[in-house]
Design a protein around this motif. Sequence first.
Motif, PDB file in Angstrom:
ATOM      1  N   GLY A  27      24.356 -71.301  83.917  1.00 21.27           N
ATOM      2  CA  GLY A  27      25.043 -71.342  82.498  1.00 21.27           C
ATOM      3  C   GLY A  27      24.756 -69.978  81.795  1.00 21.27           C
ATOM      4  O   GLY A  27      23.971 -69.154  82.364  1.00 21.27           O
ATOM      5  N   GLU A  28      25.443 -69.761  80.789  1.00 23.21           N
ATOM      6  CA  GLU A  28      25.323 -68.613  80.194  1.00 23.21           C
ATOM      7  C   GLU A  28      24.105 -68.175  79.479  1.00 23.21           C
ATOM      8  O   GLU A  28      23.254 -67.041  79.771  1.00 23.21           O
ATOM      9  CB  GLU A  28      26.331 -68.499  78.835  1.00 23.21           C
ATOM     10  N   VAL A  29      23.236 -68.943  79.003  1.00 20.40           N
ATOM     11  CA  VAL A  29      21.933 -69.190  78.568  1.00 20.40           C
ATOM     12  C   VAL A  29      20.936 -68.768  79.610  1.00 20.40           C
ATOM     13  O   VAL A  29      20.237 -67.854  79.482  1.00 20.40           O
ATOM     14  CB  VAL A  29      21.608 -70.620  77.814  1.00 20.40           C
ATOM     15  N   GLN A  30      21.376 -69.553  80.603  1.00 20.64           N
ATOM     16  CA  GLN A  30      20.213 -69.293  81.985  1.00 20.64           C
ATOM     17  C   GLN A  30      20.310 -67.476  82.327  1.00 20.64           C
ATOM     18  O   GLN A  30      19.414 -67.215  82.647  1.00 20.64           O
ATOM     19  CB  GLN A  30      20.580 -70.155  83.064  1.00 20.64           C
ATOM     20  N   LYS A  38      21.385 -65.046  80.435  1.00 24.39           N
ATOM     21  CA  LYS A  38      20.951 -64.139  79.777  1.00 24.39           C
ATOM     22  C   LYS A  38      19.296 -64.148  79.798  1.00 24.39           C
ATOM     23  O   LYS A  38      18.869 -62.933  79.813  1.00 24.39           O
ATOM     24  CB  LYS A  38      21.368 -64.822  78.253  1.00 24.39           C
ATOM     25  N   PHE A  41      15.564 -64.681  71.283  1.00 20.48           N
ATOM     26  CA  PHE A  41      16.305 -66.390  71.358  1.00 20.48           C
ATOM     27  C   PHE A  41      15.902 -67.113  70.221  1.00 20.48           C
ATOM     28  O   PHE A  41      16.489 -68.364  70.105  1.00 20.48           O
ATOM     29  CB  PHE A  41      16.499 -66.842  72.612  1.00 20.48           C
ATOM     30  N   ASP A  42      14.773 -67.129  69.695  1.00 25.07           N
ATOM     31  CA  ASP A  42      14.174 -67.771  68.597  1.00 25.07           C
ATOM     32  C   ASP A  42      13.597 -69.059  69.565  1.00 25.07           C
ATOM     33  O   ASP A  42      13.854 -70.219  69.040  1.00 25.07           O
ATOM     34  CB  ASP A  42      15.147 -68.210  67.856  1.00 25.07           C
ATOM     35  N   TRP A  43      13.018 -68.783  70.674  1.00 26.07           N
ATOM     36  CA  TRP A  43      12.823 -69.845  71.376  1.00 26.07           C
ATOM     37  C   TRP A  43      11.216 -70.219  71.249  1.00 26.07           C
ATOM     38  O   TRP A  43      10.457 -69.480  70.993  1.00 26.07           O
ATOM     39  CB  TRP A  43      12.958 -69.697  72.994  1.00 26.07           C
ATOM     40  N   SER A  89       7.413 -73.814  74.694  1.00 25.08           N
ATOM     41  CA  SER A  89       7.859 -74.838  75.778  1.00 25.08           C
ATOM     42  C   SER A  89       9.311 -74.755  76.184  1.00 25.08           C
ATOM     43  O   SER A  89       9.616 -74.867  77.618  1.00 25.08           O
ATOM     44  CB  SER A  89       7.750 -76.051  75.200  1.00 25.08           C
ATOM     45  N   THR A  90      10.033 -74.180  75.470  1.00 22.43           N
ATOM     46  CA  THR A  90      11.340 -73.980  75.645  1.00 22.43           C
ATOM     47  C   THR A  90      11.612 -72.918  76.819  1.00 22.43           C
ATOM     48  O   THR A  90      12.219 -73.291  77.879  1.00 22.43           O
ATOM     49  CB  THR A  90      12.439 -73.514  74.508  1.00 22.43           C
ATOM     50  N   THR A 149      10.448 -74.228  80.018  1.00 20.12           N
ATOM     51  CA  THR A 149      11.577 -75.151  80.663  1.00 20.12           C
ATOM     52  C   THR A 149      12.280 -74.495  81.405  1.00 20.12           C
ATOM     53  O   THR A 149      12.711 -74.803  82.733  1.00 20.12           O
ATOM     54  CB  THR A 149      11.915 -75.937  79.407  1.00 20.12           C
ATOM     55  N   VAL A 150      13.208 -73.331  80.827  1.00 20.21           N
ATOM     56  CA  VAL A 150      13.961 -72.841  81.571  1.00 20.21           C
ATOM     57  C   VAL A 150      13.525 -71.853  82.718  1.00 20.21           C
ATOM     58  O   VAL A 150      14.161 -71.789  83.639  1.00 20.21           O
ATOM     59  CB  VAL A 150      14.897 -71.700  80.515  1.00 20.21           C
ATOM     60  N   LYS A 195      13.233 -74.152  85.436  1.00 23.36           N
ATOM     61  CA  LYS A 195      14.614 -74.427  85.977  1.00 23.36           C
ATOM     62  C   LYS A 195      14.962 -73.346  87.087  1.00 23.36           C
ATOM     63  O   LYS A 195      15.360 -73.585  88.241  1.00 23.36           O
ATOM     64  CB  LYS A 195      15.592 -74.652  85.006  1.00 23.36           C
TER      65      LYS A 195
END
Lengths: 117, 514
Positions: free
Chosen positions: A6-9, A11, A35-37, A40-41, A44-45, A48
């Motif tokens: 996806g786009e997020v991944q 980036k 990204f304001d992450w 844990s976020t 997670t990515v 993945k």
Amino acid sequence: MAVEFGEVQMKFAELIWEREPIGSGELVKLCAERFDWKKSTTYTVLKKLCDKGLFQNIDGVVSAKISKEEFYTKKSEEFVDEAFGGSLPAFLAAFTSHQQLSRKDIEEIRNIIDKIQ
Amino acid sequence: MGLIFGKVLEMSFASVLLIVAVSLLRIPLKKAPKWFMGVLWTIVALRLLVPVQIQSGIGFMPDFGNMIESAFGKENTNNVATYVSEDTLAPATGVLEDIASGDAAPVETQNVAAKSAGSFVYLVVLWIIGMLMAFGYASYSYISIRLKTRISIRYRSSERVYVCDEIDTPFIFGLIKPAIYIPSGLDHETIVNVLAHERVHLKRKDHLRKQLGFLILTIHWFNPFVWLAYVLFCRDIELACDERVISRMSVDEKKSYAESLLSCSTKKRRMMVYPVAFGEVAVGTRIKGIFNYRKPSFYLLLMLAITTGVLTTCSFTRAADRVVVTPYSVSYVKEVEEVGNASSSNTQSVTIKGITYVGEDFDADEKKSDVEVKVKVEEPSQVRTRIEDIRCQENTVIESHQESQSEPEASAEVKKPEEDRSEEKKEETKKESTTVDVKKGKTHVHVSTDDLKKIESIAPVSEVVSATEDFATDVATETVDTVVGEVFDEGGVVDTAFGITSETLGLVDSILGW
């Protein structure tokens, strides 16, 4: 490979390719900034993408398994395979039907063909 | 909790007709502006949330509250039974008997009431379980979406617009600080259309409306009509939103918008609780709607306003109770009390000018005070309580006995002033005292002439059902000393009897125009 990104991944992947090898802690900071992450976020990515075979996280240092160029090469191959049955001429025809190739583009393509021959 | 459930049931029943009406109205209103459906659904929502039914002559809804009450026994017995069953430590039967004797009610009736109350408790528990399940589903849905949307990146520098990989349809998420989430991989044109749509949703506060809708669904989950209403409501929200988005669009822009809708409609249809999505529902209908849009005319709007008014009035009112008042002579009432139930063996009836006058002759030797007049009075409960009010002000005695399950407020023994009334009692019964005698829902009230005038002023006597022929003459010649009246509710819920004197009957007479 046939894995969807996806786009997020993408980036996120671009960010790692830009900075790798990078400490995971630093990556977390960077993602929080851009990204304001949350921590844990980010993990997670990252997990993945590691599972998909793009990166590896060894002893807190994130590095690429596949370089950006390799990745996009594979991506484009996949695309031509999927959309044009692996036929490059079909792809070129489709591409040029809507977009005029500039003189520079034509020159470059010719060079590529010459090289192969 | 049982009380709340009673109210919820009442509202649920009362809303069924309204929901059916609104759902049917959608068909002729296809071409009407879609925001109007929002107005109609607001009425439905209010009907489902506001436990008020105004009594009125124009209302046609039955009194669901009383129906529910009579189906499950009186509210107070419910509460007692609920308390008993919840108190697991105490031996249930003992407590029940205690309460029964404390209530001065026969244990048998109490047990019967407890049985129906038991099934009521069972329903209440079922209702709560259903609500918890719906709440659980909403929480699950919330958390899973929350986890998905955490992995998102702000779209360009747009305020509160995020791109997310894990979702496949655009939606709004969050109640206090709602944000728009769009799936990754959309082309620029689609994103422009999607954002236009979602921003209108935010402007219309649709995310809150939908949430409120789901809350109502949670409360009324047992009512299939509410489910129907929720589904249609969600559709109408989207249609209304589309309508507003495309109202200023050119044909080309509309085409582009319709294409975006198609491309966002996912193949999988899940019931999404939280998000207000872009291509979620009824894409076919919505695309048709986009090209059918017309500015509404004045007459259409007028018609819609009238429809709204009618629906609101009808759904929030219920039909006024139709009540029959029958004044009896004191001696008759005494007889009734002695015999238990009056047999109408000595009934005489005469019909004059279409009105049937029924008289009951108990004793030929007695004066011609044995008469029966039936008059219609609105709102029995109000009459009764107000009568009690008057009696209290007058410093006279209200004495009441509760026998079996009857209106709890009538069971209170009120004495004003606090005097020794044992000797006066007999006299007063005939002359001034008021006896609120509750008997299986029937209340006999003996009141003085002055009081009856007051009662007359609060409860207009509207129609004479029957009286003896002699009665009219009795009134005229004032041979009747005291007459006791009885109010019959058609539903048999509250009956009241007045004791009235000849003077008052004269008043009744003059009002009725005999």
